[in-house]
Scaffold this active site. Structure first.
Site, PDB file in Angstrom:
ATOM      1  N   CYS A  87     -58.706 -25.796 -26.413  1.00  0.00           N
ATOM      2  CA  CYS A  87     -59.401 -26.360 -26.521  1.00  0.00           C
ATOM      3  C   CYS A  87     -59.517 -27.508 -27.376  1.00  0.00           C
ATOM      4  O   CYS A  87     -59.689 -28.616 -27.010  1.00  0.00           O
ATOM      5  CB  CYS A  87     -60.918 -25.343 -27.466  1.00  0.00           C
ATOM      6  SG  CYS A  87     -62.796 -25.223 -27.492  1.00  0.00           S
ATOM      7  N   HIS A 204     -60.004 -20.036 -24.832  1.00  0.00           N
ATOM      8  CA  HIS A 204     -58.507 -19.465 -25.717  1.00  0.00           C
ATOM      9  C   HIS A 204     -59.014 -17.696 -25.269  1.00  0.00           C
ATOM     10  O   HIS A 204     -58.790 -16.867 -25.676  1.00  0.00           O
ATOM     11  CB  HIS A 204     -59.867 -19.120 -26.839  1.00  0.00           C
ATOM     12  CG  HIS A 204     -60.818 -20.342 -27.219  1.00  0.00           C
ATOM     13  ND1 HIS A 204     -60.183 -20.883 -28.521  1.00  0.00           N
ATOM     14  CD2 HIS A 204     -62.306 -21.263 -27.021  1.00  0.00           C
ATOM     15  CE1 HIS A 204     -61.180 -21.660 -28.703  1.00  0.00           C
ATOM     16  NE2 HIS A 204     -62.215 -22.069 -27.617  1.00  0.00           N
ATOM     17  N   GLU A 206     -55.940 -17.056 -27.107  1.00  0.00           N
ATOM     18  CA  GLU A 206     -55.979 -16.216 -28.462  1.00  0.00           C
ATOM     19  C   GLU A 206     -56.669 -15.038 -29.090  1.00  0.00           C
ATOM     20  O   GLU A 206     -56.760 -14.981 -29.857  1.00  0.00           O
ATOM     21  CB  GLU A 206     -55.290 -17.412 -29.577  1.00  0.00           C
ATOM     22  CG  GLU A 206     -56.490 -18.518 -30.442  1.00  0.00           C
ATOM     23  CD  GLU A 206     -57.223 -19.332 -29.598  1.00  0.00           C
ATOM     24  OE1 GLU A 206     -56.975 -19.589 -28.263  1.00  0.00           O
ATOM     25  OE2 GLU A 206     -58.576 -19.918 -29.630  1.00  0.00           O
TER      26      GLU A 206
END
Lengths: 232, 81
Positions: A87, A204, A206
């Protein structure tokens, strides 16, 4: 065991998500690296996390790239060290010139925060080696400037060198116009550099590590990375 | 001391959604004569240099390194004393 370094800028807000994913889900060694740090010794893999570094003033990532730690990140990457920008991290890597191209405002000008599907386009990288080509991942996005742009020649070279790792798609893996919600050229969600050691992606992974929190489709990416690091 | 004025604009080949949105709003206001809107950035810098040429050089370096992203933007500099 490999040690991960997660960069922290004033305004980073996914640094703790990345730390949690690596430390508590993947059981890896991980430490935070402040933007004024310049010592990367003992670090095997760098993560440039999401957020709004330096308030995104001027352009996303434009100020962060001149921070002391980014000078070391560039050297690390140029020596072949693996770096992943997520990002805002992707935007910083673009501004730093580690990956070609630039980010523009989302085509429809809206900040988009939702889960999307991305399709694995290449498994020839340390980030995607454990995935299947065509594998569809359900991962969140959260950005206002994720409309990836590159000139025609640059796009051709990304395609020819198999540097496009992820594209936005629908649930079935089709590259529909609606699936390309931010207007990125060629549906690009994630690309690597020519040396294949630097990845930039807008979604994302994560934040998609535990079924309880919606999706664990981000996990295979970190599994690929850990496998590659244990081999080398 | 010189005053530098910098205009940073999106390259003509690049779609400008903010400009489009503003254009659309102007159409709604009845300003049908407005054919196109492109939105850029205006930046002012106070520069300590020995002459205008040197000031321009410094500002050019500021633009290429930080103020503009030449992948998608062009810039124009005016120097005033």
């Amino acid at each position: 065991m490999a040690t991960f370094g997660v960069l922290v800028f004033p305004g980073s807000n996914c640094d703790h998500d990345a730390y949690h994913a690596l430390k508590h889900v993947m059981n890896s060694d991980v430490k935070f690296l402040w933007h004024k740090d310049t010592d990367l010794s003992g670090i095997d893999f760098l993560i440039v996390p999401g957020g709004f570094s330096y308030g995104d003033y001027l352009r996303s990532g434009a100020i962060a790239r001149f921070s002391p730690i980014m000078q070391e990140v560039v050297k690390f990457a140029e020596k072949g060290g693996p770096v992943m920008g997520i990002c805002n991290g992707f935007q910083i890597l673009l501004e730093a010139g580690l990956i070609p191209g630039a980010m523009m405002h989302n085509e429809k000008l809206k900040f988009v925060c939702k889960n999307v599907y991305i399709r694995t386009e290449s498994t020839d990288s340390i980030f995607t080696s454990g995935l299947e080509k065509g594998q569809i991942l359900d991962v969140p996005v959260s950005h206002g400037e994720g409309n990836y742009f590159i000139e025609e020649d640059g796009l051709k070279s990304l395609q020819d060198n198999d540097q496009i790792l992820f594209r936005y798609c629908d649930a079935k893996g089709e590259l529909t116009a609606e699936a390309n919600f931010n207007g990125s050229i060629d549906h690009i969600a994630g690309i690597c550099n020519e040396g294949r050691n630097v990845l930039g992606m807008m979604p994302h992974p994560e934040r998609a590590m535990e079924k309880l929190l919606g999706s664990e489709d981000g996990k295979p990416i970190f599994e690929s990375i850990l496998n590659s690091l244990s081999v080398t | 001391m010189y005053k530098a004025k910098v205009n940073v604009t999106l390259r003509p080949s690049i779609l400008d959604p903010k400009g489009k949105a503003a254009h659309h709003a102007l159409q709604n206001l009845g300003l049908k004569e407005v054919q196109q809107v492109r939105i850029g950035k205006f930046i002012e810098l106070d520069v300590d240099a020995k002459d205008a040429a040197e000031a321009k050089k410094i500002v050019e370096s500021a633009c290429t390194q930080l103020l503009a992203n030449e992948v998608m933007e062009d810039f124009e500099i005016t120097i005033e004393s």
